[in-house]
Motif scaffolding. Structure first.
Motif, PDB file in Angstrom:
ATOM      1  N   LYS A 197       0.752   2.105 -13.502  1.00 29.27           N
ATOM      2  CA  LYS A 197       0.192   2.301 -12.159  1.00 29.27           C
ATOM      3  C   LYS A 197       0.017   0.978 -11.407  1.00 29.27           C
ATOM      4  N   LYS A 198       0.929   0.046 -11.663  1.00 32.34           N
ATOM      5  CA  LYS A 198       0.912  -1.230 -10.940  1.00 32.34           C
ATOM      6  C   LYS A 198       1.744  -1.068  -9.669  1.00 32.34           C
ATOM      7  N   LYS A 199       1.082  -0.902  -8.560  1.00 34.17           N
ATOM      8  CA  LYS A 199       1.770  -0.587  -7.312  1.00 34.17           C
ATOM      9  C   LYS A 199       2.611  -1.770  -6.845  1.00 34.17           C
ATOM     10  N   LYS A 200       3.890  -1.488  -6.548  1.00 30.08           N
ATOM     11  CA  LYS A 200       4.808  -2.562  -6.167  1.00 30.08           C
ATOM     12  C   LYS A 200       5.948  -2.015  -5.326  1.00 30.08           C
ATOM     13  N   ALA A 201       6.407  -2.840  -4.389  1.00 31.27           N
ATOM     14  CA  ALA A 201       7.599  -2.529  -3.597  1.00 31.27           C
ATOM     15  C   ALA A 201       8.758  -3.377  -4.091  1.00 31.27           C
ATOM     16  N   TYR A 202       9.934  -2.781  -4.158  1.00 30.66           N
ATOM     17  CA  TYR A 202      11.145  -3.448  -4.633  1.00 30.66           C
ATOM     18  C   TYR A 202      12.157  -3.476  -3.489  1.00 30.66           C
ATOM     19  N   TYR A 203      12.587  -4.690  -3.130  1.00 28.03           N
ATOM     20  CA  TYR A 203      13.519  -4.860  -2.021  1.00 28.03           C
ATOM     21  C   TYR A 203      14.763  -5.604  -2.491  1.00 28.03           C
ATOM     22  N   ILE A 214       3.832  10.977   4.752  1.00 31.99           N
ATOM     23  CA  ILE A 214       3.207  10.293   3.612  1.00 31.99           C
ATOM     24  C   ILE A 214       2.173  11.190   2.947  1.00 31.99           C
ATOM     25  N   SER A 215       1.426  11.946   3.749  1.00 26.48           N
ATOM     26  CA  SER A 215       0.441  12.879   3.194  1.00 26.48           C
ATOM     27  C   SER A 215       1.119  13.922   2.314  1.00 26.48           C
ATOM     28  N   HIS A 216       2.273  14.405   2.759  1.00 26.21           N
ATOM     29  CA  HIS A 216       3.042  15.379   1.966  1.00 26.21           C
ATOM     30  C   HIS A 216       3.480  14.754   0.644  1.00 26.21           C
ATOM     31  N   ILE A 217       3.965  13.517   0.693  1.00 27.99           N
ATOM     32  CA  ILE A 217       4.400  12.806  -0.520  1.00 27.99           C
ATOM     33  C   ILE A 217       3.214  12.618  -1.468  1.00 27.99           C
ATOM     34  N   ASN A 218       2.075  12.219  -0.926  1.00 21.89           N
ATOM     35  CA  ASN A 218       0.884  12.000  -1.752  1.00 21.89           C
ATOM     36  C   ASN A 218       0.384  13.296  -2.379  1.00 21.89           C
ATOM     37  N   ASP A 219       0.488  14.388  -1.637  1.00 27.73           N
ATOM     38  CA  ASP A 219       0.051  15.685  -2.173  1.00 27.73           C
ATOM     39  C   ASP A 219       0.868  16.094  -3.397  1.00 27.73           C
ATOM     40  N   LEU A 220       2.099  15.629  -3.455  1.00 34.03           N
ATOM     41  CA  LEU A 220       2.982  15.935  -4.582  1.00 34.03           C
ATOM     42  C   LEU A 220       2.753  14.997  -5.766  1.00 34.03           C
ATOM     43  N   GLU A 221       1.833  14.034  -5.600  1.00 31.81           N
ATOM     44  CA  GLU A 221       1.490  13.063  -6.646  1.00 31.81           C
ATOM     45  C   GLU A 221       2.725  12.305  -7.138  1.00 31.81           C
ATOM     46  N   VAL A 222       3.482  11.801  -6.173  1.00 31.10           N
ATOM     47  CA  VAL A 222       4.731  11.083  -6.461  1.00 31.10           C
ATOM     48  C   VAL A 222       4.447   9.739  -7.123  1.00 31.10           C
ATOM     49  N   ASP A 223       5.256   9.406  -8.117  1.00 30.34           N
ATOM     50  CA  ASP A 223       5.154   8.114  -8.816  1.00 30.34           C
ATOM     51  C   ASP A 223       6.156   7.098  -8.277  1.00 30.34           C
ATOM     52  N   ILE A 224       7.375   7.577  -7.978  1.00 27.84           N
ATOM     53  CA  ILE A 224       8.449   6.691  -7.516  1.00 27.84           C
ATOM     54  C   ILE A 224       9.007   7.241  -6.205  1.00 27.84           C
ATOM     55  N   LEU A 225       8.946   6.420  -5.172  1.00 26.09           N
ATOM     56  CA  LEU A 225       9.429   6.821  -3.847  1.00 26.09           C
ATOM     57  C   LEU A 225      10.625   5.965  -3.455  1.00 26.09           C
ATOM     58  N   LYS A 228      10.243  -2.662   6.873  1.00 24.94           N
ATOM     59  CA  LYS A 228       9.133  -2.744   7.823  1.00 24.94           C
ATOM     60  C   LYS A 228       8.266  -1.490   7.744  1.00 24.94           C
ATOM     61  N   TRP A 229       8.892  -0.342   7.581  1.00 23.94           N
ATOM     62  CA  TRP A 229       8.134   0.904   7.480  1.00 23.94           C
ATOM     63  C   TRP A 229       7.299   0.919   6.213  1.00 23.94           C
ATOM     64  N   VAL A 230       7.902   0.540   5.098  1.00 27.86           N
ATOM     65  CA  VAL A 230       7.164   0.509   3.833  1.00 27.86           C
ATOM     66  C   VAL A 230       5.997  -0.467   3.918  1.00 27.86           C
ATOM     67  N   ASP A 231       6.249  -1.645   4.466  1.00 29.83           N
ATOM     68  CA  ASP A 231       5.195  -2.650   4.561  1.00 29.83           C
ATOM     69  C   ASP A 231       4.037  -2.158   5.432  1.00 29.83           C
ATOM     70  N   GLU A 232       4.368  -1.519   6.539  1.00 33.09           N
ATOM     71  CA  GLU A 232       3.333  -1.038   7.452  1.00 33.09           C
ATOM     72  C   GLU A 232       2.486   0.077   6.838  1.00 33.09           C
ATOM     73  N   HIS A 233       3.105   0.909   6.000  1.00 32.77           N
ATOM     74  CA  HIS A 233       2.410   2.085   5.467  1.00 32.77           C
ATOM     75  C   HIS A 233       2.102   1.973   3.974  1.00 32.77           C
ATOM     76  N   PHE A 234       2.298   0.807   3.414  1.00 31.80           N
ATOM     77  CA  PHE A 234       2.139   0.634   1.964  1.00 31.80           C
ATOM     78  C   PHE A 234       0.740   1.029   1.504  1.00 31.80           C
ATOM     79  N   HIS A 235      -0.264   0.729   2.327  1.00 30.92           N
ATOM     80  CA  HIS A 235      -1.646   1.029   1.949  1.00 30.92           C
ATOM     81  C   HIS A 235      -1.930   2.525   1.934  1.00 30.92           C
ATOM     82  N   LEU A 236      -1.097   3.310   2.616  1.00 30.48           N
ATOM     83  CA  LEU A 236      -1.280   4.762   2.650  1.00 30.48           C
ATOM     84  C   LEU A 236      -0.503   5.476   1.545  1.00 30.48           C
TER      85      LEU A 236
END
Length: 250
Positions: free
Chosen positions: A31-37, A153-164, A175-183
């Motif tokens: 559960k170490k939250k990270k973005a991969y670019y 994002i709410s729909h994705i979170n409701d599904l308890e997604v691990d990998i997006l 830019k979209w991921v960075d802006e919404h990463f906290h959500l």
């Protein structure tokens, strides 16, 4: 983990695809939250000209890996630490699915991007091929980013997604991921460009020989010359000139 500074102002992952897969799986499990670019020649042009994108790529908490022989050739030419191999996201995606399928992983995956039902086609195709992988949903990438992002994002979170996986094209997706990463509650977020077009059979990949020597761009150009000539012809010239400039001022 093989990471070291290269010609961006951040560390770049220089290891193999196998090593990166293990990192992704371990971080997701823990559960170490990270973005991969990923970065390639086109990404580097955005990096040098787009401050907002550059700041995202330079964030230490993001993992940056090399998806482009143009970057590897530049690393060699500039005599700086060089990636062990090109890690194309179009190869990383099925490799990750195969690994998770073999492990019967409990991770839940969501595909976000592409036109119309492109991502949904990929979801169906890969769910059949990898029955032990739970691809819980898919959604097209042409929604109103200002008005609908929170709902998606709410729909994705409701599904308890691990990998997006997010495939909007560079640099919009980063830019979209960075802006919404906290959500986003998924532990792992990977941007993937036009990945879904390949695995929905909308676009064909170049032969392996062309991929290995860095000429996959030429194959794509021949497929869609009107749409891609500016990016690949003019863009490649700009990239080469920039790398030559870096060599001269080094």
């Amino acid at each position: 983990m093989s990471r070291i500074k290269t010609f961006i102002d951040n560390e770049v992952f220089l290891g193999s695809q196998r090593e990166l897969l293990q990192i992704i799986i371990n971080h997701t499990r823990d559960k170490k939250k990270k973005a991969y670019y990923a970065i390639n020649a086109d990404c580097m042009l955005h990096y040098w000209n787009d401050e907002a994108y550059r700041n995202i790529i330079n964030q230490r908490e993001n993992l940056i890996y090399v998806d482009g022989m143009g970057v590897i050739y530049a690393q060699r030419f500039l005599n700086i630490p060089t990636a062990a191999q090109r890690i194309a996201t179009t190869d990383l995606f099925p490799a990750l699915m195969a690994e998770l399928n073999e492990r019967k992983s409990p991770f839940k995956i969501f595909l976000l991007g592409g036109k119309d039902d492109t991502a949904e086609k990929v979801r169906k195709n890969f769910s059949k091929k990898y029955p032990n992988v739970e691809i819980v949903g898919a959604y097209n990438g042409y929604f109103d980013k200002k008005e609908e992002s929170k709902k998606v994002i709410s729909h994705i979170n409701d599904l308890e997604v691990d990998i997006l996986f997010v495939g909007f094209g560079n640099p919009l997706q980063e830019k979209w991921v960075d802006e919404h990463f906290h959500l986003i509650e998924a532990s792992t977020v990977l941007t993937c460009g036009g990945l879904f077009d390949y695995y929905s059979n909308h676009v064909k990949r170049a032969p392996i020989a062309m991929q290995k020597i860095g000429f996959e761009w030429l194959y794509r150009l021949l497929q869609e010359p009107k749409r891609l000539y500016k990016r690949y012809l003019f863009g490649n010239i700009k990239y080469i000139l920039k790398v030559l400039t870096l060599k001269l001022v080094k």
